[in-house]
Design a protein around this motif. Structure first.
Motif, short mmCIF file in Angstrom:
data_model
loop_
_atom_site.label_atom_id
_atom_site.label_comp_id
_atom_site.label_asym_id
_atom_site.label_seq_id
_atom_site.Cartn_x
_atom_site.Cartn_y
_atom_site.Cartn_z
N TYR A 58 0.48 -1.34 0.27
CA TYR A 58 0.02 0.04 0.31
C TYR A 58 0.86 1.18 0.12
O TYR A 58 0.55 2.97 0.14
CB TYR A 58 -1.52 -0.17 0.81
N MET A 59 2.07 1.62 -0.32
CA MET A 59 3.83 2.09 -0.56
C MET A 59 2.58 3.09 -1.05
O MET A 59 2.32 3.33 -1.99
CB MET A 59 4.27 1.75 -0.73
N ASN A 60 2.74 4.61 -0.78
CA ASN A 60 2.53 5.59 -1.37
C ASN A 60 3.70 6.57 -1.45
O ASN A 60 3.49 7.41 -2.89
CB ASN A 60 1.61 6.98 -1.13
N ASP A 61 4.91 6.50 -1.28
CA ASP A 61 5.98 6.86 -1.53
C ASP A 61 7.22 5.69 -2.26
O ASP A 61 7.87 4.71 -1.18
CB ASP A 61 6.64 7.37 -0.47
N ILE A 62 7.00 5.67 -3.71
CA ILE A 62 8.17 4.69 -3.97
C ILE A 62 9.75 4.96 -3.43
O ILE A 62 10.88 3.84 -3.89
CB ILE A 62 7.82 4.69 -6.14
N SER A 63 10.13 6.22 -3.13
CA SER A 63 11.54 6.58 -2.98
C SER A 63 12.66 5.35 -2.46
O SER A 63 13.41 5.67 -2.17
CB SER A 63 12.02 8.12 -1.87
N CYS A 64 11.31 4.87 -0.91
CA CYS A 64 12.33 3.96 -0.30
C CYS A 64 13.04 2.31 -0.50
O CYS A 64 14.16 1.98 -0.85
CB CYS A 64 11.41 3.48 0.50
N LEU A 65 11.80 2.46 -1.97
CA LEU A 65 12.65 1.16 -3.23
C LEU A 65 13.91 2.18 -3.27
O LEU A 65 15.26 1.28 -4.15
CB LEU A 65 11.49 0.71 -3.32
N MET A 66 13.92 3.02 -4.12
CA MET A 66 14.72 3.38 -5.16
C MET A 66 16.11 3.79 -4.50
O MET A 66 17.52 3.43 -4.90
CB MET A 66 14.36 4.92 -6.05
N LYS A 67 15.99 3.88 -3.31
CA LYS A 67 16.50 4.51 -2.21
C LYS A 67 17.09 2.97 -2.12
O LYS A 67 19.36 2.97 -1.67
CB LYS A 67 16.60 5.40 -1.24
N CYS A 68 16.87 2.31 -1.93
CA CYS A 68 17.43 0.47 -1.06
C CYS A 68 17.90 0.64 -2.58
O CYS A 68 19.44 -0.67 -2.43
CB CYS A 68 16.09 -0.55 -1.33
N ILE A 69 17.76 0.00 -3.64
CA ILE A 69 18.89 0.25 -4.95
C ILE A 69 19.95 0.74 -5.43
O ILE A 69 21.31 0.00 -5.67
CB ILE A 69 17.37 0.17 -6.48
N GLU A 70 19.63 2.17 -5.09
CA GLU A 70 21.39 2.16 -5.07
C GLU A 70 21.92 1.98 -3.62
O GLU A 70 23.10 1.87 -3.96
CB GLU A 70 20.59 3.90 -4.55
N GLU A 71 21.31 2.16 -2.42
CA GLU A 71 22.78 1.76 -1.58
C GLU A 71 23.41 0.30 -1.90
O GLU A 71 24.00 -0.27 -1.31
CB GLU A 71 21.86 1.74 -0.11
N GLU A 72 22.10 -0.40 -2.03
CA GLU A 72 22.47 -2.32 -1.63
C GLU A 72 22.97 -2.37 -3.14
O GLU A 72 23.57 -3.27 -3.56
CB GLU A 72 21.21 -2.77 -1.33
N LYS A 73 22.84 -1.08 -5.12
CA LYS A 73 23.55 -2.62 -5.49
C LYS A 73 22.48 -3.57 -6.48
O LYS A 73 23.40 -3.43 -7.32
CB LYS A 73 24.90 -2.36 -6.17
N LEU A 74 21.21 -3.17 -5.64
CA LEU A 74 21.20 -4.52 -6.21
C LEU A 74 21.15 -4.76 -7.70
O LEU A 74 20.86 -3.25 -8.61
CB LEU A 74 19.13 -3.91 -6.08
N THR A 75 21.18 -5.95 -8.27
CA THR A 75 21.37 -6.68 -9.75
C THR A 75 19.72 -6.65 -10.36
O THR A 75 20.29 -7.11 -11.37
CB THR A 75 22.17 -7.57 -10.31
N TRP A 76 19.40 -6.91 -9.60
CA TRP A 76 17.76 -7.96 -9.32
C TRP A 76 16.65 -7.46 -8.45
O TRP A 76 17.05 -7.84 -7.10
CB TRP A 76 17.50 -9.69 -9.73
N TYR A 77 15.00 -7.36 -9.32
CA TYR A 77 14.62 -7.59 -7.82
C TYR A 77 13.24 -8.06 -8.18
O TYR A 77 12.69 -8.44 -9.67
CB TYR A 77 13.79 -5.02 -7.72
#
Length: 347
Positions: A58-77
């Motif tokens: 139910y998230m309204n703020d997608i920035s928490c996901l983008m921040k996680c991708i940036e900090e953890e250097k995710l290659t796959w989600y």
């Protein structure tokens, strides 16, 4: 689960280091287990990272996901398409470095051709997964598919899985004919716990699982999904029958529409009344009249819905936040009844 992961590795034989972001087990029970098991098999090259529980259904703020991708250097989600679409639409996307992410999983909801192309263009190793809990999450592969096949189908059956398209009476249909998707094989579930009646309805006596999806298979074994059996509606004029994907694709192509659902309400006189519900994008103004005019400019009259409803948010239910179809049918039934009363009054 072990067998599934073995075949999963064969389908995606990556040897490069991979940092896979998976939904927190607080908010997801399926892909989380699959990815963690895969990480055990690929312990030399793969890490599994739980994304924060802020990334919920139910998230309204997608920035928490983008921040996680940036900090953890995710290659796959391994999330859900609506999250990826919301991320690509975010005005704050340029503030985060998500260049490490090369692949996402498209599963759990239908996605318009336009949005699917956007996702695949941004994340080239994106995987379209087709399956259900009854078949260990997914049952098809696109390892040897062309780019066009990857974007226009859900792939072909995994090794040692069978898939067929059946007609109204359960007969196996030839290629390029539309019917219900059925599967069986090592990934098939045994039964619903203490529910033999439902098990028999889904598996019958031959262990073929009826998926409830309408699809068509080409000569290469690739399957294209056209909609859900329950969503197959008959238009009121001339008995024309179409699948909802055309209506959904048209609705989602509107710049002010976030997502859409189409349902049919039975009408003994004229056939099913086709009702479209859309969730408009945040901070936009969209009227039913505007939406109706848009459809009339895109489709033939017989292909257009009869009723249009614009909502701030679609009603959802359960931990996964699935669209509450029963609630939508209740809303549509009330509206149709009101319109019928007004019509009788005018007469």
């Amino acid at each position: 689960m072990v067998n599934f992961i073995r075949f999963y590795n064969r389908r995606n034989p990556k040897t490069v280091p991979e940092i896979a972001g998976v939904r927190n087990p607080v908010t997801d029970d399926g892909m989380c287990v699959i990815k963690c098991t895969e990480a055990v098999f690929k312990w030399r090259t793969m890490y599994a990272v739980f994304v924060p529980s802020d990334v919920d259904f139910y998230m309204n703020d997608i920035s928490c996901l983008m921040k996680c991708i940036e900090e953890e250097k995710l290659t796959w989600y391994s999330g859900y398409p609506y999250e990826i679409i919301k991320m690509l639409d975010s005005p704050d996307l340029h503030r985060y470095d998500i260049s490490s992410l090369r692949a996402v999983v498209v599963t759990g909801q239908s996605v318009s051709t336009n949005n699917l192309n956007r996702i695949c263009d941004q994340f080239p190793d994106t995987m379209i997964a087709y399956g259900s809990t009854e078949v260990q999450g997914t049952m098809t592969s696109n390892l040897y598919s062309t780019l066009d096949q990857r974007r226009n189908s859900v792939g072909y059956p995994l090794p040692h899985m069978e898939l067929k398209i059946v007609g109204k009476y359960g007969e196996t249909l030839p290629v390029n004919q539309t019917g219900e998707v059925c599967v069986r094989g090592w990934a098939s579930f045994l039964c619903y716990f203490n529910d033999p009646k439902t098990t028999a309805a889904v598996k019958g006596h031959s262990n073929w699982i009826h998926m409830g999806d309408v699809g068509v298979m080409d000569k290469t074994g690739h399957v294209q999904l056209l909609g859900r059996m329950a969503e197959c509606v008959t238009f009121k004029h001339m008995g024309e029958k179409v699948f909802p994907q055309l209506i959904l694709d048209t609705a989602r192509s509107h710049p002010k529409v976030e997502t859409a659902v189409v349902i049919g309400i039975p009408d003994d006189r004229l056939g099913d009344d086709v009702c479209l519900f859309v969730e408009k994008k945040h901070s936009t103004i969209l009227t039913e009249e505007e939406l109706e005019c848009y459809f009339q400019s895109k489709l033939m009259f017989l292909q257009c819905p009869l009723y249009y409803t614009v909502l701030e948010k679609l009603p959802r239910v359960g931990a996964r936040g699935k669209v509450h179809l029963a609630k939508l049918k209740e809303m549509a039934t009330k509206r149709i009844a009101t319109d019928n009363k007004e019509e009788q009054w005018n007469r």
